[in-house]
Design a protein around this motif. Structure first.
Motif, PDB file in Angstrom:
ATOM      1  N   ASN A   1       3.917  -8.275 -15.828  1.00 47.85           N
ATOM      2  CA  ASN A   1       2.773  -9.137 -16.152  1.00 47.85           C
ATOM      3  C   ASN A   1       1.548  -8.427 -16.647  1.00 47.85           C
ATOM      4  O   ASN A   1       1.494  -7.436 -15.964  1.00 47.85           O
ATOM      5  N   TYR A   2       0.783  -8.978 -17.459  1.00 46.34           N
ATOM      6  CA  TYR A   2      -0.208  -8.190 -18.166  1.00 46.34           C
ATOM      7  C   TYR A   2      -1.532  -7.961 -17.185  1.00 46.34           C
ATOM      8  O   TYR A   2      -2.281  -7.198 -17.313  1.00 46.34           O
ATOM      9  N   VAL A   3      -1.752  -8.884 -15.996  1.00 46.54           N
ATOM     10  CA  VAL A   3      -2.760  -8.794 -14.985  1.00 46.54           C
ATOM     11  C   VAL A   3      -2.499  -7.980 -13.905  1.00 46.54           C
ATOM     12  O   VAL A   3      -3.449  -7.284 -13.682  1.00 46.54           O
ATOM     13  N   ALA A   4      -1.381  -8.533 -13.413  1.00 45.06           N
ATOM     14  CA  ALA A   4      -1.239  -7.957 -11.836  1.00 45.06           C
ATOM     15  C   ALA A   4       0.175  -7.361 -11.390  1.00 45.06           C
ATOM     16  O   ALA A   4       1.153  -7.883 -12.342  1.00 45.06           O
ATOM     17  N   HIS A   5       0.281  -6.676 -10.392  1.00 46.56           N
ATOM     18  CA  HIS A   5       1.523  -6.163  -9.930  1.00 46.56           C
ATOM     19  C   HIS A   5       1.131  -6.149  -8.465  1.00 46.56           C
ATOM     20  O   HIS A   5       0.339  -5.982  -7.912  1.00 46.56           O
ATOM     21  N   VAL A   6       2.539  -5.611  -7.837  1.00 46.71           N
ATOM     22  CA  VAL A   6       2.598  -5.330  -6.639  1.00 46.71           C
ATOM     23  C   VAL A   6       3.058  -3.859  -6.106  1.00 46.71           C
ATOM     24  O   VAL A   6       3.960  -3.579  -6.813  1.00 46.71           O
TER      25      VAL A   6
ATOM     26  N   ASP B   1      -6.770 -15.946 -16.115  1.00 46.90           N
ATOM     27  CA  ASP B   1      -6.020 -14.890 -15.495  1.00 46.90           C
ATOM     28  C   ASP B   1      -5.883 -15.135 -14.187  1.00 46.90           C
ATOM     29  O   ASP B   1      -4.701 -14.288 -13.630  1.00 46.90           O
ATOM     30  N   ILE B   2      -6.558 -15.814 -13.520  1.00 41.82           N
ATOM     31  CA  ILE B   2      -5.833 -16.400 -11.998  1.00 41.82           C
ATOM     32  C   ILE B   2      -4.668 -16.882 -12.066  1.00 41.82           C
ATOM     33  O   ILE B   2      -3.812 -16.708 -11.156  1.00 41.82           O
TER      34      ILE B   2
END
Length: 298
Positions: free
Chosen positions: A252-257, A214-215
């Protein structure tokens, strides 16, 4: 050793452990890849290292003579057979199923401070101060985070991280970036509360570090963010709201801004001049739910 024997050397992370970490070695991620004995998948070359947070604590306490922080473990012998994480969970487990209201009354917590759930956990452990300020949490780089789950097993809030400066992040590479170091080195304590009607109940506590795979997804978001800042962030207004083209949760399924500021005047300067509301990386609420749902019975 357990991960290597399970063929998961490629999933090793500094966040797996407390004071002693398995840090990556090599000039780049690609050049550090090595064969592992129980899987065909390549794994990053690693070496043992005492964590930066641990060494900083040792330096401040034993060299510079700063007052040692409050300890969770008063008697080391009591946790030698279990380890720190299980010791902590066993201390808090008797309170699982209790409502926030009843715990607040039992420990005589006045009002509703913003970090009330962390305060409750601190009181259960018999601490005077915050759990995040204890010697064990500082040395092991553990960050407590409250997770509130709805009756339908969803999480409303995404998880925020420290803001980044636009003019500084574009000077970094992913491999040496502050955010990569942050994610790899931190371990998180999820304090899980679940709603039943309007009432919050202490459901569980979970020690968690972000999986290596996930990183790699976060890396995509980070690199896209840097590319957009370098080429110039685009902004536009719809009504009273200002929008931009930085990565969104749907990308993105993990992160955003997204913004993480006091108000619209709380800004950082852009490389080309002008300012933009302070931004930070967030782990998506749906992603966090996918990480904690296995601990929920219903």
């Amino acid at each position: 050793i357990e991960k290597i024997k399970a063929g998961k050397a490629h999933e090793l992370s500094e966040g797996d452990t407390l004071y002693l970490g398995a840090c990556t070695k090599g000039p780049t991620a690609a050049k550090s890849l090595r064969s592992q004995p129980f899987s065909e998948e390549k794994a990053k070359q690693r070496a043992y290292s005492l964590k930066q947070s641990y060494m900083t604590y040792v330096l401040n306490t034993y060299v510079f003579g700063e007052t040692e922080n409050e300890r969770i473990i008063k008697n080391v012998e009591k946790m030698e057979s279990t380890g720190f994480e299980k010791y902590l969970i066993d201390k808090i487990r008797p309170y699982f199923g209790r409502t926030q209201k009843s715990l607040k009354e039992e420990f005589n917590i006045i009002g509703y401070p913003k970090n009330i759930n962390e305060i409750i956990i601190s009181k259960i452990l018999g601490l005077e101060g915050r759990i995040s300020s204890t010697a064990e949490f500082i040395k092991a780089d553990i960050v407590p985070k409250t997770i509130r789950i709805s009756e339908k097993n969803t999480i409303k809030e995404s998880m925020s991280f420290p803001t980044f400066k636009f003019s500084e992040i574009i000077k970094e590479t992913w491999e040496t970036s502050e955010f990569k170091q942050y994610l790899e080195q931190k371990k998180f304590l999820f304090i899980i509360f679940k709603y039943k009607g309007d009432s919050l109940t202490l459901k569980d506590i979970v020690f968690w570090s972000i999986p290596e795979k996930d990183i790699l997804e976060v890396q995509k978001v980070w690199e896209k963010t840097v590319d957009i800042i370098k080429s110039g962030v685009q902004t536009w207004r719809v009504g009273n709201k200002t929008y931009n083209n930085l990565p969104k949760a749907k990308d993105n399924y993990v992160a955003h801004v997204r913004p993480h500021a006091r108000n619209s005047s709380d800004t950082y300067e852009l490389p080309e001049g002008g300012g933009l509301t302070k931004q930070c990386f967030w782990l998506n609420n749906t992603y966090i739910m996918s990480q904690v749902e296995k601990y929920l019975n219903n």
